[in-house]
Structures are given as structure tokens and as C-alpha cells.
Scaffold this active site. Structure first.
Site, PDB file in Angstrom:
ATOM      1  N   LYS B  78      48.481  47.417  95.632  1.00 62.11           N
ATOM      2  CA  LYS B  78      48.579  47.672  94.185  1.00 62.11           C
ATOM      3  C   LYS B  78      50.056  47.831  93.814  1.00 62.11           C
ATOM      4  O   LYS B  78      50.820  48.446  94.565  1.00 62.11           O
ATOM      5  CB  LYS B  78      47.793  48.943  93.855  1.00 62.11           C
ATOM      6  CG  LYS B  78      47.674  49.252  92.366  1.00 62.11           C
ATOM      7  CD  LYS B  78      46.817  50.502  92.162  1.00 62.11           C
ATOM      8  CE  LYS B  78      46.650  50.833  90.689  1.00 62.11           C
ATOM      9  NZ  LYS B  78      45.854  52.069  90.474  1.00 62.11           N
ATOM     10  N   SER B 153      42.080  51.555  87.075  1.00 58.02           N
ATOM     11  CA  SER B 153      43.254  50.735  86.869  1.00 58.02           C
ATOM     12  C   SER B 153      43.505  49.732  87.991  1.00 58.02           C
ATOM     13  O   SER B 153      44.310  48.820  87.820  1.00 58.02           O
ATOM     14  CB  SER B 153      44.477  51.646  86.713  1.00 58.02           C
ATOM     15  OG  SER B 153      44.772  52.298  87.926  1.00 58.02           O
ATOM     16  N   SER B 177      40.475  55.327  89.365  1.00 57.44           N
ATOM     17  CA  SER B 177      41.113  54.007  89.420  1.00 57.44           C
ATOM     18  C   SER B 177      40.827  53.181  90.668  1.00 57.44           C
ATOM     19  O   SER B 177      41.059  51.975  90.676  1.00 57.44           O
ATOM     20  CB  SER B 177      42.629  54.151  89.273  1.00 57.44           C
ATOM     21  OG  SER B 177      42.959  54.358  87.915  1.00 57.44           O
TER      22      SER B 177
END
Lengths: 102, 485
Positions: B78, B153, B177
Site C-alpha cells: 500500500k 482505504s 481499511s
């Protein structure tokens, strides 16, 4: 909850070091009001919080200071540390004038 | 079925016997990205050159007996986890060209375990969002239905793992997330206990809630990845010194006699009937394996979401103060003085949702409002933690849905900002209480969209969490389903 005034939005934006366009100010006045109304759900706990005298929790772990031995470690070379700065000179970060002329 | 679908042990056996090379694995990953990522937008940076170079290096050591636990496996990261010499943008214009000069501790650990980094993945800007619609570099599409969100997210990592673009991925979870996108994309996502995995090098959103964890295609992979990630780090002052058990050996399938708490608030009116059906079917599977199911209550679920947004936005407003255009990140041109520079830089660099949360946080912490918002939210946090303490006095794990529905359409929840905030209602209490939790696939709704079951554990008891998830997975086939791309 009614919309925030333009002055309230400008005040918070200044504290947050944000410059908002007139359009953004209008949008934020509406959004902030709806978010703050949402946030006020915590008020439904008022009775319980005072009845049980609940203590605030900033972190789930027990809070204590974390120290290390004061030993010399390898540090980041200045050139490396400045690599991501937008502007630098003489091994220092360069910024615009700090004092305002008023 | 590709080589990226093989079990970790199988891959390592084949590498050992030279039936497979690391270069082949990396090529498989890179080719899959070429094939599908135009449609998904899961990647922000693909570092093919270095990945292939690393693969060649590893291939020279493939015959050696002593290999890293993740030897040769292609991993995606990420884009809020710092990677030395590889752009780390947080999906923000603010960091569009930011190249860190250091690796996060988790990245060092991955490299020590000999995993191969493929690239950096899309996300909501600064991890603020539940749908991945807030990225400055384009939304991510759900591999099961391109018109739908992948969840956020960590939408990039979840979509990429579901589409087999990588073997597994590293993501972060502040209020859901990791778990929300795992649920929406039909993969496994694990948020570890607060303090188990070092946050050093994770670009901070809300420091008292953030944790890094794995997104994988099955529970076993999550156990392997966690094994590598977990452990004390002197560079993170909230990192906890605790013995790290062998997570993989905990996967013995034995859940006989365990007590599973099911909070009634997690199975109430606000949850889609199909999601509830799938979770109930999953509970029946666990019951057949010898677990006792017990209804419990998390009475502060409703108010925890407001507390979560006050706390996380307050911490964000403070953490994101560092983005001022001075030491790193974008700097606005033509500023008259320093104040002007700060304001112009931040106004141009941050997207609308980040600005909203900075504004909410700043307001909550500002003079005259602190007691009404931040302090009260911190007290609410104590109540949320106590709810879980009460349940865990008599339960081994807690189970419910990860999300209230399956993946929604892109644009469906962007009209009213607080609609989106409700997405986190079943996941954010876990972060407030610092507990470990994971989302595992438990079937599909009538539209063919994945449903995620959330399993919540006691603090630092990831072994039990993984054991239950694994027992369920071994007795069902949901994790084998793959999106048609």
C-alpha cells in the site's frame, strides 16, 4: 444543525493552515455542519459518562515513557535529508521570508 | 489457476526442486498486472526492473536449504508504507513525487524474509476513505464488478490480491481499511493488535489506531505474512515487547469447545439480509465443528462511530501538520511569506476529504470545543473497550459481518459525506479497543458479490483468530472462488 457561518469556516481553516476558495467555503459550511451533527452522537452518552465517571483513553496500551540509552547511532547524511526538500542552499532548507512586513 | 494460486509450501518445494524459478513467479505477477490493471487501477507504481533483478539474485540461491519464510513471493505494498528509493505517494498530490530515503520496518522484514516487492498500491488519499474513491490518482475498481467500489482505504491491495496480480499485499487499517476492502473483494484481511506490528515508516493517519497487516487470498498466507511482520521495534514507541507465537502451527483446525460471541448489534436491522444469511450459515459451519455460539452485546456500537471520527480526525489534523511544503512533498509556487506558503501548499496538495477531516479534527481540538468533542470521544473509547472486555471474559472470539452490505456502486455514497462514514460502523470499534480482527470470505449475495465475515479476537491472541478463520476456510470453498476478469 444549521450551516456554519463563513467566519467560523475561515477561522478553522486558518488554524489548519488551509486557504479555501469561496466555493470551498460554501461547501465546507454545509459539510462541516453535517459532520458535526454526526459527531454529536457522542452526546447520547452524556448521562452514562457522568454516572460512571468514565476516564478518557488516549491509547489502549498502558502509557509510559519509552527511553533508550543515549548512544551515538549512525545518522542520515545532510545531502540525503535534503533530497526531498523543494529548495535548499548551503546544506539548509530554504524558505520564504518568515517575518511579515506590516 | 496460475502459479500464484499455489500454496506457499508447494511453491517452495517446486523452487527447491528447480521446477519453478523466482523469475517465473515475478513474470507471472507482472504479466497479470499488464493484463488486468488497466481495468482495476490497483497499482500506482510498478517497479518491474528492480523486481526482476531481485528475482535473478534469489534464483541463484534457490537450491539453498536456509531460505526466508517468504522466499521469492511477489508482494504489493500500500502506498502509505515507506519504501526506500521507490515513490510513496499516499495517493495524494501532496506526495506525488516523494521518494523516501528509508524503508519502513515492515519492508525491511519482508526483504529479510526474501519476498520480492512488485510495486506500490492505490488507496484513499492518506488512507481516509472507505471506498477508494478519494485517491488523487483515480478510483480503484472492484474485480467482481467494475462498476462497484473495492472498499477502502486499501482498495488497491485488496483488488490486486483478488485479481491475482500479486501473491499477497501489505496494507494498513485505522478504522477498517484492511477489512472492508477484503470483504468487498472476497479476500482475507487481518488487522493485528495495536502494538504487534511496527508502525515505523507508515505515514501516520491516526497514530493511536493505525496498524499494518496482511491482505491475502487465504488464511494460511495471512499467518505466514504475520509471522514475518510481528515483533518489537525500538523505532516505534508503541510497539509491544511480547513473545511471538508460531502462527502457522496454530492452524490445526481444532475449535471444539470454543465460545463464539455474536453481538446482536452486528446482526440488527441496519445489516443487509443477505449478509446476515451468509454469516449465519458460517456460524452453523463453526457450530458443527464444535464451537458454542452465544449472543452477546456491544451496546456502544452506534456511538462508537462518532467517537472514531472525532479521534481519528483529531489525530490526523495533528499528524498531517507536517505537510507544509518545507522538508518534503509538494511546495506551492509564488508564496509571499511563510504563512502564505503553508496555506497555498496545503490547499493545493490535499484533496477534499483530507481537508474535511483536517477541518473536523482542528475544530474538535480547538479552544472551547475540546471537552465537547475530543475529550468526550476519548471517554466513549473507554466504554467501547469495556464492552469488549466484558465479552472476552466469556468468549474466545467475536463474530459478525465485516460490512453492513456488499460492495456498492461507484458514486453511490458520495452525496452526503456522513453516509460514507457509516461504512466503518462494524470495523472501527475494533481499532478503538486495539484488538486484532480479520475478514474472511463467507459466500456471495444474489448479485455474485463477496460477503465478508469478521472475526475479532482478544488483544495479542492472533493465534486463536487465525485458528478459527482457518477451520472455517478448510470446511468451506468460498476462498477458492475467483473473479472473472
Amino acid at each position: 444543525m444549521s450551516e456554519l457561518t463563513k467566519e467560523q469556516v475561515e477561522h478553522v481553516a486558518h488554524l489548519a493552515r488551509l486557504e479555501l476558495s469561496e466555493e470551498e467555503k460554501k461547501a465546507f459550511a454545509k459539510d462541516m455542519a453535517s459532520i458535526l451533527e454526526f459527531a454529536q452522537q457522542v452526546n447520547t452518552l452524556d448521562d452514562e459518562l457522568s454516572r460512571k465517571q468514565v476516564a478518557p483513553m488516549s491509547n489502549v496500551l498502558s502509557i509510559h515513557n519509552v527511553f533508550r540509552e543515549d548512544e551515538v547511532h549512525e545518522s542520515i547524511p545532510v545531502e540525503e535529508a535534503l533530497k526531498n526538500a523543494a529548495d535548499h542552499k548551503h546544506q539548509q532548507v530554504k524558505v520564504p521570508s518568515i517575518l511579515e512586513d506590516e | 489457476m496460475t502459479i500464484l494460486d499455489l500454496r506457499l509450501q508447494e511453491i517452495h518445494d517446486q523452487l527447491q526442486k528447480k521446477e519453478l524459478t523466482v523469475s517465473q513467479l515475478i513474470h507471472a505477477s507482472l504479466e497479470r498486472i499488464k493484463e488486468v490493471d488497466d481495468r482495476l487501477n490497483a497499482f500506482l507504481t510498478v517497479d518491474a526492473e528492480r523486481a526482476l533483478q531481485r528475482a535473478e539474485e534469489l534464483d541463484r540461491h534457490a537450491a539453498e536449504k536456509q531460505k526466508g519464510l517468504l522466499f521469492g513471493l511477489p508482494v504489493g505494498i500500500k502506498d502509505n508504507i515507506s519504501t526506500k528509493n521507490v515513490k510513496t505517494t499516499c495517493a495524494s498530490r501532496m506526495l506525488a513525487n516523494y521518494v523516501p530515503i528509508f524503508d519502513a520496518t515492515v519492508i525491511k522484514k519482508l526483504f529479510e524474509a526474501q519476498a520480492v516487492m512488485i510495486g506500490k498500491m492505490n488507496m484513499d488519499e492518506f488512507a481516509m476513505g472507505s471506498s477508494n474513491e478519494n485517491s488523487a490518482f483515480g478510483i480503484v475498481h472492484n474485480p467482481w464488478d467494475a462498476e462497484r467500489v473495492p472498499g477502502g482505504s486499501s482498495g488497491g491491495p485488496a483488488a490486486a490480491v483478488a485479481a491475482r496480480e500479486v501473491y499477497f499485499a501489505l496494507a494498513s487499517d485505522t478504522g477498517g481499511s484492511i477489512r472492508i476492502p477484503a470483504a468487498y473483494c472476497g479476500v482475507v484481511g487481518l488487522k493485528p493488535s495495536y502494538g504487534l506490528v511496527s508502525r515505523f515508516g507508515l505515514v501516520a493517519y491516526a497514530s493511536s489506531l493505525d496498524q499494518i497487516g496482511p491482505i491475502t487470498k487465504n488464511v494460511e498466507d495471512a499467518a505466514y505474512l504475520l509471522q514475518v511482520l510481528a515483533g518489537y521495534d525500538p523505532q516505534d514507541s508503541t510497539s509491544v515487547q511480547t513473545d511471538i507465537p508460531d502462527y502457522v502451527s496454530a492452524l490445526d483446525g481444532n475449535i471444539d469447545g470454543m465460545t463464539i460471541g455474536v453481538p446482536k448489534e452486528y446482526m440488527g436491522d441496519g445489516i443487509s439480509p443477505e449478509v446476515k444469511e451468509r454469516v449465519n450459515e458460517a456460524l452453523q459451519v463453526l457450530e458443527k465443528l464444535g464451537a458454542n455460539i452465544k449472543e452477546v452485546s456491544l451496546p456502544h456500537t452506534e456511538s462508537s462511530i462518532a467517537a472514531y471520527y472525532i479521534i481519528s480526525s483529531s489525530e490526523a489534523s495533528s499528524n498531517l501538520a507536517r505537510f507544509d511544503g518545507i522538508r518534503y512533498g509538494t511546495r506551492a509556487e509564488e508564496a509571499d511569506n511563510l504563512m502564505d506558503l503553508y496555506k497555498k501548499t496545503r490547499s493545493q496538495g490535499f484533496g477534499p476529504e483530507v481537508k474535511r477531516r483536517i477541518m473536523l479534527g482542528t475544530h474538535s481540538l480547538s479552544s472551547g470545543y475540546y471537552d465537547a468533542y475530543y475529550l468526550k470521544a476519548q471517554k466513549a473509547r473507554t466504554l467501547v473497550k469495556q464492552d469488549f472486555d466484558n465479552i472476552f471474559a466469556e468468549c474466545d472470539v467475536v463474530i459478525g459481518p465485516t460490512t453492513t452490505s456488499t460492495a456498492f456502486k461507484i458514486g453511490e455514497k458520495t452525496e452526503d459525506v456522513t453516509d460514507m462514514y457509516q461504512e466503518d460502523i462494524l470495523t472501527c470499534p475494533v481499532n478503538l479497543a486495539g484488538l486484532p480482527a480479520m475478514s474472511v470470505p463467507c459466500g456471495f449475495d444474489s448479485q455474485g458479490l463477496p460477503v465478508g465475515m469478521q472475526i475479532i479476537g482478544k488483544a495479542f491472541d492472533e493465534s486463536t483468530l487465525l485458528k478459527v478463520a482457518h477451520a472455517f476456510e478448510q470446511n468451506t470453498e468460498h476462498h477458492q472462488a475467483r473473479p472473472n476478469l
